[in-house]
Design a protein around this motif. Structure first.
Motif, PDB file in Angstrom:
ATOM      1  N   ASP A  73      47.226  31.908  39.899  1.00 51.14           N
ATOM      2  CA  ASP A  73      46.933  30.414  40.269  1.00 51.14           C
ATOM      3  C   ASP A  73      46.139  29.797  38.995  1.00 51.14           C
ATOM      4  OD1 ASP A  73      48.263  30.296  42.679  1.00 51.14           O
ATOM      5  OD2 ASP A  73      46.246  30.606  43.601  1.00 51.14           O
ATOM      6  N   ALA A  74      45.209  30.589  38.578  1.00 58.82           N
ATOM      7  CA  ALA A  74      44.447  29.985  37.417  1.00 58.82           C
ATOM      8  C   ALA A  74      45.203  29.929  36.158  1.00 58.82           C
ATOM      9  CB  ALA A  74      43.174  31.097  37.222  1.00 58.82           C
ATOM     10  N   HIS A  75      46.267  30.832  35.965  1.00 59.51           N
ATOM     11  CA  HIS A  75      46.987  30.666  34.861  1.00 59.51           C
ATOM     12  C   HIS A  75      47.924  29.353  34.787  1.00 59.51           C
ATOM     13  CE1 HIS A  75      46.895  34.424  32.361  1.00 59.51           C
ATOM     14  NE2 HIS A  75      46.703  35.235  33.663  1.00 59.51           N
ATOM     15  N   LYS A  76      48.218  28.815  35.947  1.00 53.26           N
ATOM     16  CA  LYS A  76      48.773  27.508  36.120  1.00 53.26           C
ATOM     17  C   LYS A  76      47.724  26.271  36.269  1.00 53.26           C
ATOM     18  CE  LYS A  76      52.443  30.174  38.950  1.00 53.26           C
ATOM     19  NZ  LYS A  76      53.335  30.103  40.064  1.00 53.26           N
ATOM     20  N   GLY A  77      46.459  26.737  36.098  1.00 53.18           N
ATOM     21  CA  GLY A  77      45.524  25.513  36.377  1.00 53.18           C
ATOM     22  C   GLY A  77      45.190  25.161  37.649  1.00 53.18           C
ATOM     23  N   VAL A  78      45.716  26.023  38.609  1.00 51.08           N
ATOM     24  CA  VAL A  78      45.247  25.579  40.090  1.00 51.08           C
ATOM     25  C   VAL A  78      43.983  25.814  40.279  1.00 51.08           C
ATOM     26  CG1 VAL A  78      45.838  25.982  42.522  1.00 51.08           C
ATOM     27  CG2 VAL A  78      47.588  25.979  40.485  1.00 51.08           C
ATOM     28  N   ALA A  79      42.987  25.075  41.033  1.00 51.90           N
ATOM     29  CA  ALA A  79      41.602  25.285  41.520  1.00 51.90           C
ATOM     30  C   ALA A  79      41.657  26.915  42.143  1.00 51.90           C
ATOM     31  CB  ALA A  79      41.358  24.368  42.199  1.00 51.90           C
ATOM     32  N   PRO A  80      40.616  27.615  41.988  1.00 48.95           N
ATOM     33  CA  PRO A  80      40.319  28.780  42.473  1.00 48.95           C
ATOM     34  C   PRO A  80      40.459  28.704  43.866  1.00 48.95           C
ATOM     35  CG  PRO A  80      38.708  28.369  40.528  1.00 48.95           C
ATOM     36  CD  PRO A  80      39.601  27.080  40.670  1.00 48.95           C
ATOM     37  N   SER A  81      40.777  29.765  44.526  1.00 49.35           N
ATOM     38  CA  SER A  81      40.881  29.994  45.999  1.00 49.35           C
ATOM     39  C   SER A  81      40.351  31.220  46.352  1.00 49.35           C
ATOM     40  CB  SER A  81      42.372  29.666  46.531  1.00 49.35           C
ATOM     41  OG  SER A  81      43.150  30.722  46.195  1.00 49.35           O
ATOM     42  N   ARG A  82      40.037  31.588  47.677  1.00 53.18           N
ATOM     43  CA  ARG A  82      39.703  33.062  48.035  1.00 53.18           C
ATOM     44  C   ARG A  82      40.970  33.893  47.803  1.00 53.18           C
ATOM     45  NH1 ARG A  82      38.698  30.527  54.405  1.00 53.18           N
ATOM     46  NH2 ARG A  82      40.441  29.543  53.566  1.00 53.18           N
ATOM     47  N   ARG A  83      42.078  33.676  47.651  1.00 53.81           N
ATOM     48  CA  ARG A  83      43.002  34.635  47.362  1.00 53.81           C
ATOM     49  C   ARG A  83      43.109  34.905  45.835  1.00 53.81           C
ATOM     50  NH1 ARG A  83      49.056  31.480  47.836  1.00 53.81           N
ATOM     51  NH2 ARG A  83      48.696  30.322  45.794  1.00 53.81           N
ATOM     52  N   SER A  84      42.608  34.095  45.057  1.00 58.14           N
ATOM     53  CA  SER A  84      42.297  34.031  43.685  1.00 58.14           C
ATOM     54  C   SER A  84      41.224  35.105  43.488  1.00 58.14           C
ATOM     55  CB  SER A  84      41.850  32.854  42.955  1.00 58.14           C
ATOM     56  OG  SER A  84      42.912  31.825  43.136  1.00 58.14           O
ATOM     57  N   ASP A  85      40.156  35.152  44.067  1.00 61.01           N
ATOM     58  CA  ASP A  85      39.099  36.272  43.721  1.00 61.01           C
ATOM     59  C   ASP A  85      39.608  37.631  44.213  1.00 61.01           C
ATOM     60  OD1 ASP A  85      37.096  34.764  42.932  1.00 61.01           O
ATOM     61  OD2 ASP A  85      35.861  34.554  44.752  1.00 61.01           O
ATOM     62  N   LEU A  86      40.454  37.704  45.299  1.00 58.47           N
ATOM     63  CA  LEU A  86      40.781  38.745  45.935  1.00 58.47           C
ATOM     64  C   LEU A  86      41.754  39.461  44.807  1.00 58.47           C
ATOM     65  CD1 LEU A  86      41.247  37.957  49.581  1.00 58.47           C
ATOM     66  CD2 LEU A  86      39.629  39.391  48.602  1.00 58.47           C
ATOM     67  N   GLU A  87      42.696  38.565  44.444  1.00 57.08           N
ATOM     68  CA  GLU A  87      43.723  38.911  43.424  1.00 57.08           C
ATOM     69  C   GLU A  87      42.829  39.508  42.116  1.00 57.08           C
ATOM     70  OE1 GLU A  87      47.199  37.100  40.523  1.00 57.08           O
ATOM     71  OE2 GLU A  87      46.406  35.896  42.318  1.00 57.08           O
TER      72      GLU A  87
END
Length: 463
Positions: A220-234
């Motif tokens: 998500d962060a690579h695509k410029g999407v705001a961080p989310s809970r799944r981002s932290d876990l990934e």
């Protein structure tokens, strides 16, 4: 002239005294490190001189105009109050939750410049330092244990509407004088994903893509999407994979974020095979593959099933007879000690390949070459194992032969004694008759001797 925004502050003199918002005084000690935009000093309470080895606090300092320390300060004030942390630990039956203790903050002036500072408890070495010192390899149970400890922290901060956003070994620190306490520190990039209980919307913004530490940045962060809970876990999943394998498949592309994104996407799409292909033999990467598979299924704004994620890692620990509360042994180990019988690191066999940026499928080409390399590595391992087994047989066979000879001799002797073997039956009977005759002769001899003694006594008595 004000300082340039996001610039590192000028070093401050040792012994400088600052006063926080609660009017408590703190004395700066030796500078022990620096982050992206700030400096870190040992600190002591009050104005007297203190032994730096016994310093229990650190002070983070940045220019007032910068933002990371301000964001970190807001996190501590909103989400990391000691009473809230203690309550959470009691509810979850945890002995420890790895969030540093916040002690104070304030604004100070030095040499006509304004500084923001924050005081927290002192922590020990960062995990990155230990990871590199150990040759970039952690034991299986250390990786699973670290993953569990970080997962508990993430669950807590997520429930308080925050995202960490920058999980990496350099942001994970051991406790001062206690290596069994592990902290997820540095909340400079922490982010409120659900202010007023309204989750941020999924929106791709290419101009803001690829932010964060490129090795662990979420898709998500690579695509410029705001961080989310799944981002932290990934991100946590990538960290565990790195600690377990020693390498990540996209390390050779770090200067080309688009290729890193492509490699991460392929890894997540082809789970669990994509993880097992880069795993050292004997490593517990199956749990990491399950972990990432569960994360992959999460929606952008969905609450993760933390219990299920924790159970995956706990089951892995139980399988190797380890406990979550075991002491974390960070002593240097070889790969064989870390992952059992293994002579080659599969991840280490992946050779960097030069790619033309115009090539349409550079990652696919690299993966194919990596598979070939992995196949060769497995063939070498099989050959080595065969040689070792043959050598073992050479050593053990003579011992087996000796044991068989001794066993046969013992059986023969037993058969001789019991007469159970037909070929010894006649010899046994003859020997038995001889023994009987000998016993009868001995009995007669002793009787005659007794009669002779009696007669001799009578004659002596009469005369």
């Amino acid at each position: 002239m004000p300082p340039r925004k996001k610039a590192l502050p000028r070093p401050l003199p040792e012994g400088w005294i600052v006063t926080d918002a609660e009017k408590r005084q703190w004395t700066l000690g030796k500078m022990i490190g620096q982050g992206g935009f700030g400096l870190i000093y040992l600190a002591s309470r009050g104005t007297g001189k203190h032994d730096e080895d016994e310093a229990e606090f650190v002070i983070k300092v940045e220019y007032k105009e910068n933002g990371p320390l301000f964001s970190e300060l807001k996190f501590y004030q909103r989400a990391a109050k000691p009473a809230d942390i203690q309550k959470w630990m009691q509810e979850k039956r945890l002995r420890f939750l790895g969030i540093p203790k916040y002690c104070g903050h304030g604004i100070a002036e030095f040499d006509k410049l304004s500084y923001r500072f924050m005081v927290i408890e002192r922590l020990g070495k960062d995990l990155q330092h230990i990871f590199e010192k150990q040759g970039k390899m952690f034991k299986d149970h250390i990786v699973l244990n670290l993953g569990l400890k970080m997962l508990h922290v993430l669950e807590y901060i997520h429930e308080n509407e925050y995202i960490h956003g920058d999980i990496k070994a350099a942001n994970i620190l051991l406790g001062f004088k206690d290596s069994n306490k592990v902290y997820l520190a540095d909340y400079g990039l922490s982010y409120r994903y659900s202010p007023n209980q309204i989750h941020k919307k999924y929106e791709e913004r290419p101009k803001k893509g690829h932010n964060g530490t490129i090795e662990y940045t979420s898709i998500d962060a690579h695509k410029g999407v705001a961080p989310s809970r799944r981002s932290d876990l990934e991100i946590l999943g990538y960290c565990m994979l790195h600690w377990m394998c020693g390498k990540l498949p996209w390390e050779q592309y770090l200067n080309k974020p688009e290729l890193v994104l492509e490699a991460k996407t392929k890894l997540m799409e082809k789970l669990p095979e994509s993880v097992t292909q880069i795993s050292p033999c004997g490593a517990k990467c199956g749990e990491i593959a399950k972990f990432l598979s569960l994360v992959k299924k999460l929606g952008y704004d969905e609450r993760p099933n933390y219990h299920m994620l924790q159970k995956i890692l706990l089951d892995g620990l139980k399988e190797i007879q380890k406990d979550f509360n075991d002491f974390l042994d960070f002593s240097p180990v070889s790969e064989v000690e870390a992952h059992g019988y293994c002579l080659y690191n599969h991840a280490a066999t992946i050779k960097p390949v030069r790619h033309d940026i115009r090539t349409t499928q550079p990652v696919e080409k690299c993966l194919n070459e990596s598979k070939t390399s992995l196949t060769r590595s497995r063939m070498v391992q099989d050959k080595v194992k065969e040689d070792m087994d043959a050598k073992w047989e050479e050593e053990i066979n003579p011992r087996k032969t000796q044991l068989q000879i001794k066993k046969k001799y013992a059986e023969d002797e037993c058969n001789k004694l019991t007469g159970s073997d037909g070929q010894y039956e006649d010899e046994y009977l003859i020997q038995q008759e001889a023994n009987d005759d000998q016993i009868e002769f001995s009995w007669r001899k002793w009787c005659l001797l007794l009669v002779f003694l009696i007669i001799s006594i009578v004659i002596v008595t009469l005369y």
